[in-house]
Design a protein around this motif. Structure first.
Motif, PDB file in Angstrom:
ATOM      1  N   LEU A   5      -7.909 -10.000  -5.242  1.00  0.00           N
ATOM      2  CA  LEU A   5      -9.023  -9.695  -6.128  1.00  0.00           C
ATOM      3  C   LEU A   5     -10.312  -9.388  -5.379  1.00  0.00           C
ATOM      4  O   LEU A   5     -11.211  -8.787  -5.933  1.00  0.00           O
ATOM      5  CB  LEU A   5      -9.251 -10.853  -7.103  1.00  0.00           C
ATOM      6  CG  LEU A   5      -8.109 -11.116  -8.084  1.00  0.00           C
ATOM      7  CD1 LEU A   5      -8.428 -12.328  -8.949  1.00  0.00           C
ATOM      8  CD2 LEU A   5      -7.853  -9.902  -8.958  1.00  0.00           C
ATOM      9  N   THR A   6     -10.403  -9.792  -4.107  1.00  0.00           N
ATOM     10  CA  THR A   6     -11.606  -9.519  -3.336  1.00  0.00           C
ATOM     11  C   THR A   6     -11.574  -8.140  -2.704  1.00  0.00           C
ATOM     12  O   THR A   6     -12.568  -7.687  -2.180  1.00  0.00           O
ATOM     13  CB  THR A   6     -11.812 -10.573  -2.230  1.00  0.00           C
ATOM     14  OG1 THR A   6     -10.706 -10.516  -1.331  1.00  0.00           O
ATOM     15  CG2 THR A   6     -11.938 -11.954  -2.821  1.00  0.00           C
ATOM     16  N   LEU A   7     -10.440  -7.464  -2.754  1.00  0.00           N
ATOM     17  CA  LEU A   7     -10.330  -6.135  -2.184  1.00  0.00           C
ATOM     18  C   LEU A   7     -10.850  -5.090  -3.167  1.00  0.00           C
ATOM     19  O   LEU A   7     -10.869  -5.313  -4.366  1.00  0.00           O
ATOM     20  CB  LEU A   7      -8.862  -5.818  -1.863  1.00  0.00           C
ATOM     21  CG  LEU A   7      -8.161  -6.716  -0.861  1.00  0.00           C
ATOM     22  CD1 LEU A   7      -6.692  -6.350  -0.777  1.00  0.00           C
ATOM     23  CD2 LEU A   7      -8.806  -6.627   0.503  1.00  0.00           C
ATOM     24  N   SER A   8     -11.243  -3.952  -2.633  1.00  0.00           N
ATOM     25  CA  SER A   8     -11.620  -2.858  -3.525  1.00  0.00           C
ATOM     26  C   SER A   8     -10.366  -2.396  -4.267  1.00  0.00           C
ATOM     27  O   SER A   8      -9.254  -2.633  -3.812  1.00  0.00           O
ATOM     28  CB  SER A   8     -12.220  -1.711  -2.722  1.00  0.00           C
ATOM     29  OG  SER A   8     -11.247  -1.131  -1.908  1.00  0.00           O
ATOM     30  N   PRO A   9     -10.540  -1.747  -5.394  1.00  0.00           N
ATOM     31  CA  PRO A   9      -9.357  -1.322  -6.171  1.00  0.00           C
ATOM     32  C   PRO A   9      -8.365  -0.484  -5.373  1.00  0.00           C
ATOM     33  O   PRO A   9      -7.163  -0.668  -5.496  1.00  0.00           O
ATOM     34  CB  PRO A   9      -9.960  -0.523  -7.314  1.00  0.00           C
ATOM     35  CG  PRO A   9     -11.330  -1.063  -7.465  1.00  0.00           C
ATOM     36  CD  PRO A   9     -11.775  -1.438  -6.079  1.00  0.00           C
ATOM     37  N   SER A  10      -8.849   0.426  -4.525  1.00  0.00           N
ATOM     38  CA  SER A  10      -7.925   1.261  -3.761  1.00  0.00           C
ATOM     39  C   SER A  10      -7.185   0.439  -2.703  1.00  0.00           C
ATOM     40  O   SER A  10      -5.994   0.645  -2.480  1.00  0.00           O
ATOM     41  CB  SER A  10      -8.661   2.421  -3.107  1.00  0.00           C
ATOM     42  OG  SER A  10      -9.627   1.950  -2.199  1.00  0.00           O
ATOM     43  N   LYS A  11      -7.878  -0.493  -2.066  1.00  0.00           N
ATOM     44  CA  LYS A  11      -7.212  -1.338  -1.067  1.00  0.00           C
ATOM     45  C   LYS A  11      -6.233  -2.294  -1.724  1.00  0.00           C
ATOM     46  O   LYS A  11      -5.189  -2.598  -1.166  1.00  0.00           O
ATOM     47  CB  LYS A  11      -8.240  -2.109  -0.244  1.00  0.00           C
ATOM     48  CG  LYS A  11      -8.999  -1.238   0.717  1.00  0.00           C
ATOM     49  CD  LYS A  11      -9.911  -2.048   1.599  1.00  0.00           C
ATOM     50  CE  LYS A  11     -10.670  -1.143   2.547  1.00  0.00           C
ATOM     51  NZ  LYS A  11     -11.513  -1.911   3.450  1.00  0.00           N
ATOM     52  N   ALA A  12      -6.553  -2.736  -2.927  1.00  0.00           N
ATOM     53  CA  ALA A  12      -5.635  -3.593  -3.665  1.00  0.00           C
ATOM     54  C   ALA A  12      -4.381  -2.818  -4.020  1.00  0.00           C
ATOM     55  O   ALA A  12      -3.261  -3.345  -3.954  1.00  0.00           O
ATOM     56  CB  ALA A  12      -6.308  -4.146  -4.913  1.00  0.00           C
ATOM     57  N   ALA A  16      -0.568  -3.499  -2.880  1.00  0.00           N
ATOM     58  CA  ALA A  16       0.510  -3.619  -3.863  1.00  0.00           C
ATOM     59  C   ALA A  16       1.676  -2.714  -3.497  1.00  0.00           C
ATOM     60  O   ALA A  16       2.839  -3.137  -3.581  1.00  0.00           O
ATOM     61  CB  ALA A  16      -0.012  -3.273  -5.253  1.00  0.00           C
ATOM     62  N   TYR A  17       1.396  -1.479  -3.089  1.00  0.00           N
ATOM     63  CA  TYR A  17       2.478  -0.567  -2.697  1.00  0.00           C
ATOM     64  C   TYR A  17       3.218  -1.099  -1.471  1.00  0.00           C
ATOM     65  O   TYR A  17       4.437  -1.002  -1.387  1.00  0.00           O
ATOM     66  CB  TYR A  17       1.948   0.837  -2.418  1.00  0.00           C
ATOM     67  CG  TYR A  17       1.765   1.666  -3.664  1.00  0.00           C
ATOM     68  CD1 TYR A  17       2.813   1.872  -4.555  1.00  0.00           C
ATOM     69  CD2 TYR A  17       0.556   2.264  -3.951  1.00  0.00           C
ATOM     70  CE1 TYR A  17       2.649   2.636  -5.698  1.00  0.00           C
ATOM     71  CE2 TYR A  17       0.378   3.034  -5.091  1.00  0.00           C
ATOM     72  CZ  TYR A  17       1.431   3.215  -5.962  1.00  0.00           C
ATOM     73  OH  TYR A  17       1.274   3.967  -7.091  1.00  0.00           O
ATOM     74  N   LYS A  18       2.480  -1.660  -0.514  1.00  0.00           N
ATOM     75  CA  LYS A  18       3.134  -2.223   0.668  1.00  0.00           C
ATOM     76  C   LYS A  18       4.006  -3.420   0.296  1.00  0.00           C
ATOM     77  O   LYS A  18       5.105  -3.572   0.818  1.00  0.00           O
ATOM     78  CB  LYS A  18       2.096  -2.633   1.714  1.00  0.00           C
ATOM     79  CG  LYS A  18       1.492  -1.449   2.425  1.00  0.00           C
ATOM     80  CD  LYS A  18       0.533  -1.902   3.507  1.00  0.00           C
ATOM     81  CE  LYS A  18      -0.040  -0.730   4.258  1.00  0.00           C
ATOM     82  NZ  LYS A  18      -0.929  -1.159   5.355  1.00  0.00           N
ATOM     83  N   SER A  47      -0.699   7.729   1.469  1.00  0.00           N
ATOM     84  CA  SER A  47      -1.507   8.779   0.851  1.00  0.00           C
ATOM     85  C   SER A  47      -2.831   8.218   0.338  1.00  0.00           C
ATOM     86  O   SER A  47      -3.852   8.895   0.368  1.00  0.00           O
ATOM     87  CB  SER A  47      -0.745   9.491  -0.258  1.00  0.00           C
ATOM     88  OG  SER A  47      -0.558   8.642  -1.356  1.00  0.00           O
ATOM     89  N   LEU A  48      -2.811   6.986  -0.160  1.00  0.00           N
ATOM     90  CA  LEU A  48      -4.057   6.357  -0.616  1.00  0.00           C
ATOM     91  C   LEU A  48      -5.001   6.068   0.535  1.00  0.00           C
ATOM     92  O   LEU A  48      -6.213   6.083   0.385  1.00  0.00           O
ATOM     93  CB  LEU A  48      -3.756   5.058  -1.376  1.00  0.00           C
ATOM     94  CG  LEU A  48      -3.162   5.229  -2.773  1.00  0.00           C
ATOM     95  CD1 LEU A  48      -2.796   3.874  -3.341  1.00  0.00           C
ATOM     96  CD2 LEU A  48      -4.154   5.924  -3.676  1.00  0.00           C
ATOM     97  N   LEU A  49      -4.428   5.810   1.714  1.00  0.00           N
ATOM     98  CA  LEU A  49      -5.250   5.552   2.892  1.00  0.00           C
ATOM     99  C   LEU A  49      -5.730   6.839   3.539  1.00  0.00           C
ATOM    100  O   LEU A  49      -6.487   6.799   4.502  1.00  0.00           O
ATOM    101  CB  LEU A  49      -4.466   4.737   3.918  1.00  0.00           C
ATOM    102  CG  LEU A  49      -4.196   3.281   3.552  1.00  0.00           C
ATOM    103  CD1 LEU A  49      -3.270   2.653   4.589  1.00  0.00           C
ATOM    104  CD2 LEU A  49      -5.490   2.518   3.482  1.00  0.00           C
ATOM    105  N   GLY A  50      -5.289   7.952   3.048  1.00  0.00           N
ATOM    106  CA  GLY A  50      -5.685   9.225   3.622  1.00  0.00           C
ATOM    107  C   GLY A  50      -4.884   9.581   4.850  1.00  0.00           C
ATOM    108  O   GLY A  50      -5.348  10.317   5.707  1.00  0.00           O
ATOM    109  N   GLY A  51      -3.681   9.018   4.959  1.00  0.00           N
ATOM    110  CA  GLY A  51      -2.821   9.315   6.110  1.00  0.00           C
ATOM    111  C   GLY A  51      -3.267   8.643   7.386  1.00  0.00           C
ATOM    112  O   GLY A  51      -2.818   9.000   8.457  1.00  0.00           O
TER     113      GLY A  51
END
Length: 53
Positions: A5-12, A16-18, A47-51
């Protein structure tokens, strides 16, 4: 380890994908299915990390 919950939405979402990718490796499925699911989730995470990873 940080709480999700402390991560930004994209990092969360990346986390989750990992998690889903590593869970796919331990699933009760054939090796080809597990590997396909792992690769699909890791592709989405990358892809969310920008490669960057």
């Amino acid at each position: 380890m940080r709480h999700t919950l402390t991560l930004s939405p994209s990092k969360a979402r990346v986390a989750a994908y990992k998690a889903m990718a590593f869970a796919a490796l331990h699933a009760n499925s054939s090796l080809s299915v597990r590997l396909a699911r792992y690769n699909a989730h890791m592709t989405k995470a990358r892809s969310l990390l920008g490669g960057a990873q």
